[in-house]
Motif scaffolding. Sequence first.
Motif, PDB file in Angstrom:
ATOM      1  N   GLN A  40     -18.161  89.683 -46.576  1.00 18.81           N
ATOM      2  CA  GLN A  40     -16.927  90.474 -46.498  1.00 18.81           C
ATOM      3  C   GLN A  40     -16.884  91.649 -47.474  1.00 18.81           C
ATOM      4  O   GLN A  40     -16.603  92.780 -47.055  1.00 18.81           O
ATOM      5  CB  GLN A  40     -15.719  89.557 -46.684  1.00 18.81           C
ATOM      6  CG  GLN A  40     -14.453  90.121 -46.076  1.00 18.81           C
ATOM      7  CD  GLN A  40     -13.341  89.090 -45.994  1.00 18.81           C
ATOM      8  OE1 GLN A  40     -13.067  88.404 -46.978  1.00 18.81           O
ATOM      9  NE2 GLN A  40     -12.713  88.955 -44.850  1.00 18.81           N
ATOM     10  N   PRO A  41     -17.180  91.468 -48.768  1.00 16.53           N
ATOM     11  CA  PRO A  41     -17.142  92.633 -49.662  1.00 16.53           C
ATOM     12  C   PRO A  41     -18.343  93.571 -49.503  1.00 16.53           C
ATOM     13  O   PRO A  41     -18.343  94.674 -50.041  1.00 16.53           O
ATOM     14  CB  PRO A  41     -17.155  91.994 -51.068  1.00 16.53           C
ATOM     15  CG  PRO A  41     -17.849  90.697 -50.881  1.00 16.53           C
ATOM     16  CD  PRO A  41     -17.456  90.224 -49.508  1.00 16.53           C
ATOM     17  N   LEU A  42     -19.366  93.122 -48.753  1.00 17.49           N
ATOM     18  CA  LEU A  42     -20.583  93.922 -48.611  1.00 17.49           C
ATOM     19  C   LEU A  42     -20.555  94.843 -47.394  1.00 17.49           C
ATOM     20  O   LEU A  42     -21.499  95.618 -47.192  1.00 17.49           O
ATOM     21  CB  LEU A  42     -21.814  93.007 -48.503  1.00 17.49           C
ATOM     22  CG  LEU A  42     -21.981  91.915 -49.562  1.00 17.49           C
ATOM     23  CD1 LEU A  42     -23.319  91.204 -49.375  1.00 17.49           C
ATOM     24  CD2 LEU A  42     -21.882  92.503 -50.961  1.00 17.49           C
ATOM     25  N   LEU A  43     -19.498  94.775 -46.595  1.00 18.39           N
ATOM     26  CA  LEU A  43     -19.465  95.559 -45.356  1.00 18.39           C
ATOM     27  C   LEU A  43     -19.664  97.060 -45.598  1.00 18.39           C
ATOM     28  O   LEU A  43     -20.390  97.710 -44.821  1.00 18.39           O
ATOM     29  CB  LEU A  43     -18.157  95.293 -44.596  1.00 18.39           C
ATOM     30  CG  LEU A  43     -17.955  93.847 -44.114  1.00 18.39           C
ATOM     31  CD1 LEU A  43     -16.646  93.721 -43.329  1.00 18.39           C
ATOM     32  CD2 LEU A  43     -19.127  93.378 -43.258  1.00 18.39           C
ATOM     33  N   THR A  98     -31.142  80.209 -42.574  1.00 20.71           N
ATOM     34  CA  THR A  98     -30.734  81.502 -41.992  1.00 20.71           C
ATOM     35  C   THR A  98     -30.444  82.531 -43.082  1.00 20.71           C
ATOM     36  O   THR A  98     -30.656  83.733 -42.886  1.00 20.71           O
ATOM     37  CB  THR A  98     -29.508  81.340 -41.081  1.00 20.71           C
ATOM     38  OG1 THR A  98     -28.477  80.620 -41.785  1.00 20.71           O
ATOM     39  CG2 THR A  98     -29.863  80.598 -39.806  1.00 20.71           C
ATOM     40  N   LEU A  99     -29.961  82.071 -44.243  1.00 19.23           N
ATOM     41  CA  LEU A  99     -29.747  83.004 -45.359  1.00 19.23           C
ATOM     42  C   LEU A  99     -31.067  83.602 -45.829  1.00 19.23           C
ATOM     43  O   LEU A  99     -31.144  84.786 -46.165  1.00 19.23           O
ATOM     44  CB  LEU A  99     -29.060  82.278 -46.522  1.00 19.23           C
ATOM     45  CG  LEU A  99     -27.540  82.164 -46.464  1.00 19.23           C
ATOM     46  CD1 LEU A  99     -27.036  81.243 -47.567  1.00 19.23           C
ATOM     47  CD2 LEU A  99     -26.873  83.530 -46.561  1.00 19.23           C
ATOM     48  N   GLY A 164     -20.946  87.687 -54.546  1.00 19.51           N
ATOM     49  CA  GLY A 164     -21.662  88.556 -53.617  1.00 19.51           C
ATOM     50  C   GLY A 164     -21.488  90.026 -53.948  1.00 19.51           C
ATOM     51  O   GLY A 164     -22.463  90.789 -54.018  1.00 19.51           O
ATOM     52  N   GLY A 165     -20.242  90.436 -54.183  1.00 17.89           N
ATOM     53  CA  GLY A 165     -19.983  91.833 -54.512  1.00 17.89           C
ATOM     54  C   GLY A 165     -20.566  92.230 -55.851  1.00 17.89           C
ATOM     55  O   GLY A 165     -21.156  93.306 -55.996  1.00 17.89           O
ATOM     56  N   TYR A 166     -20.446  91.347 -56.837  1.00 23.83           N
ATOM     57  CA  TYR A 166     -20.924  91.658 -58.191  1.00 23.83           C
ATOM     58  C   TYR A 166     -22.452  91.777 -58.233  1.00 23.83           C
ATOM     59  O   TYR A 166     -23.005  92.742 -58.779  1.00 23.83           O
ATOM     60  CB  TYR A 166     -20.449  90.582 -59.162  1.00 23.83           C
ATOM     61  CG  TYR A 166     -20.751  90.888 -60.606  1.00 23.83           C
ATOM     62  CD1 TYR A 166     -19.932  91.757 -61.330  1.00 23.83           C
ATOM     63  CD2 TYR A 166     -21.848  90.321 -61.246  1.00 23.83           C
ATOM     64  CE1 TYR A 166     -20.205  92.047 -62.662  1.00 23.83           C
ATOM     65  CE2 TYR A 166     -22.128  90.618 -62.582  1.00 23.83           C
ATOM     66  CZ  TYR A 166     -21.308  91.479 -63.273  1.00 23.83           C
ATOM     67  OH  TYR A 166     -21.571  91.780 -64.582  1.00 23.83           O
ATOM     68  N   VAL A 167     -23.141  90.802 -57.639  1.00 25.80           N
ATOM     69  CA  VAL A 167     -24.613  90.806 -57.663  1.00 25.80           C
ATOM     70  C   VAL A 167     -25.162  91.989 -56.866  1.00 25.80           C
ATOM     71  O   VAL A 167     -26.141  92.636 -57.276  1.00 25.80           O
ATOM     72  CB  VAL A 167     -25.171  89.470 -57.121  1.00 25.80           C
ATOM     73  CG1 VAL A 167     -26.684  89.536 -56.950  1.00 25.80           C
ATOM     74  CG2 VAL A 167     -24.803  88.326 -58.050  1.00 25.80           C
ATOM     75  N   THR A 168     -24.539  92.280 -55.724  1.00 30.82           N
ATOM     76  CA  THR A 168     -25.006  93.410 -54.915  1.00 30.82           C
ATOM     77  C   THR A 168     -24.840  94.726 -55.662  1.00 30.82           C
ATOM     78  O   THR A 168     -25.692  95.615 -55.564  1.00 30.82           O
ATOM     79  CB  THR A 168     -24.234  93.460 -53.577  1.00 30.82           C
ATOM     80  OG1 THR A 168     -24.463  92.242 -52.865  1.00 30.82           O
ATOM     81  CG2 THR A 168     -24.692  94.636 -52.721  1.00 30.82           C
ATOM     82  N   GLN A 174     -30.020  92.102 -50.547  1.00 26.70           N
ATOM     83  CA  GLN A 174     -31.085  91.119 -50.302  1.00 26.70           C
ATOM     84  C   GLN A 174     -31.139  90.075 -51.421  1.00 26.70           C
ATOM     85  O   GLN A 174     -31.249  88.874 -51.158  1.00 26.70           O
ATOM     86  CB  GLN A 174     -32.442  91.814 -50.174  1.00 26.70           C
ATOM     87  CG  GLN A 174     -32.584  92.681 -48.925  1.00 26.70           C
ATOM     88  CD  GLN A 174     -32.182  94.122 -49.151  1.00 26.70           C
ATOM     89  OE1 GLN A 174     -31.437  94.426 -50.088  1.00 26.70           O
ATOM     90  NE2 GLN A 174     -32.683  95.016 -48.317  1.00 26.70           N
ATOM     91  N   SER A 175     -31.044  90.544 -52.676  1.00 24.90           N
ATOM     92  CA  SER A 175     -31.045  89.625 -53.822  1.00 24.90           C
ATOM     93  C   SER A 175     -29.863  88.657 -53.748  1.00 24.90           C
ATOM     94  O   SER A 175     -29.993  87.464 -54.058  1.00 24.90           O
ATOM     95  CB  SER A 175     -30.981  90.405 -55.138  1.00 24.90           C
ATOM     96  OG  SER A 175     -32.101  91.249 -55.273  1.00 24.90           O
ATOM     97  N   THR A 176     -28.712  89.182 -53.317  1.00 28.33           N
ATOM     98  CA  THR A 176     -27.516  88.343 -53.171  1.00 28.33           C
ATOM     99  C   THR A 176     -27.770  87.198 -52.197  1.00 28.33           C
ATOM    100  O   THR A 176     -27.447  86.033 -52.484  1.00 28.33           O
ATOM    101  CB  THR A 176     -26.332  89.193 -52.674  1.00 28.33           C
ATOM    102  OG1 THR A 176     -26.017  90.178 -53.655  1.00 28.33           O
ATOM    103  CG2 THR A 176     -25.109  88.328 -52.413  1.00 28.33           C
TER     104      THR A 176
END
Length: 397
Positions: A40-43, A98-99, A164-168, A174-176
Motif C-alpha cells: 500500500q505505501p509503495l504504490l 511468492t514474496l 515497508g515504506g521505511y525500508v523502501t 526488492q529489499s523490502t
Amino acid sequence: MEAVQKNRQPYTPGQSEFWRVTIALMLASLSIFSTLYVFQPLLPVFTDQFQVSATESSLLMSACVIAMVVGLFILGFSADRYGRAAVMKVSLFITAGTLILLPFTPTFGWMVVVRFIQGFFLAGIPAAAMGYLGAEVAHKHLGLAMTLYISSNALGGMGGRVVGGYVTDLFNWQSTLYIFAAFGLLSALLFLVLFPKERFFEKTDQAISDDLKGMLVHLKSRSMLVLFMMGVLLQIVFTAIWTYIPFHLQGDPFNWSLKWIAFTYFAYVFGVLAPPLAGRVSDVIGLKKVMFTGVTILIVGAALSALPSGTFVLVGLSLICMGFFVAHSMAAALVSKSATHHKSGASGFYLISYYLGVAIGSTAIGTLWESYQWTGVLSVTLLLIILFIFLPLYKDE
C-alpha cells in the motif's frame, strides 16, 4: 483412560498448549497481514518504476484482495474437509515463496498475476484460524485467544505499511520484499514447531452444495444484508483513504518523503487499542450505538484530513483508524450475535463483504483520485453517511 480424557479437554491459559496456539496464530497473522498491506505505501514507487497510473498500481492491492475472497470460499471448505492446520501451514509457506518470487517478475502485469496467486493463499489463515480456535480452545477463554489473534491482524497491517515504506525509502522495494519473505519463512517454520495437532477435528463428507445452502440462508435476512453492506461501506472508505494518502502527502503542500509517509501508519495503534474499550462500553449501551459512534468518529477524521495541514491530517488519520476499527468490530459482533444458525457462514459472508470493500476502495476509487485528487477520495465518506443514515438498522439488539 483418565489421562486421555484430560488431554482431550479444550486448552486453557493454564496450559502451555494454549499459548503455543496463540503465539503461532499471532505470528501467522503478522506474516499474512503484513504481506497483504506492505504494497500500500509503495504504490507511488511502482507508478514511477513501471510508468503506470495510480489506479493501475492499485491493482497490486485489489487483485490480491479479490483472490482472497475466492480463497475464503475454497480454503474454508478445504479446511473443513482436510484439516485447518494443514491449510494454514500450506498458506504460510506459499505466501513466503511468492514474496521471494515477486522481485524477479519481468513486468508490472506479471507482478499483478503473482499477487493474485498470493492473495488466494493469504486467505488460508483467516479462513481456518477462527474455526480452529473455536474447536480447540475452551469457550470461557476463547475471547482472550481471539482478541490476541485479531489484534495481530491490525499489528500486521500496520507493520507491513510502516516497515515497508521505511525500508523502501532507505534501500529499494526488492529489499523490502526479501525482508518480509524472510520473516514469512521464519513464521512458517515456527508455526510448524509450535502448533499442536488438531484433536477435535472431524472430517466431514457433507456435500459442498449443502454447505453453500447453509451460507446462502443469511442472504435472505434483511438485518444481515444491512450488516454485510456496512462491512463493504466501511472498508471502501477506509481502504480508499489509506491507498491514496501516500500520493496526497507526496504532493503540495506537504511534499513528504516515503519514509515520513510510512510513519503515518502508526495511526493504526488507535485501531488496536480502541476496540477492546468499545467492547466494554457496548455491554452497557449496546452494539448498535457504539457502531454509530465509530462511524461518526471516522467521518470527523476524514473531514480533518481534508485540511492542508500535516498536523490535522495526522489527527484525522488517527480518528479514522479509531472509528473504523470500532465500527468494524461492532458490526462483526452484531453478525455473530444475530446469526441463530450457520454462524461460520454468516461470518464468512461478512469477511467476503469486508474484502470486497478493500478491492473497491483500492482500485475503483482511483478514478476519483485521477479526476478530483484528495477531495474526490474523501467524497466516498459522504456516500457512507447517506447510506448509513437510511439503511434499516436493528430496532432490537
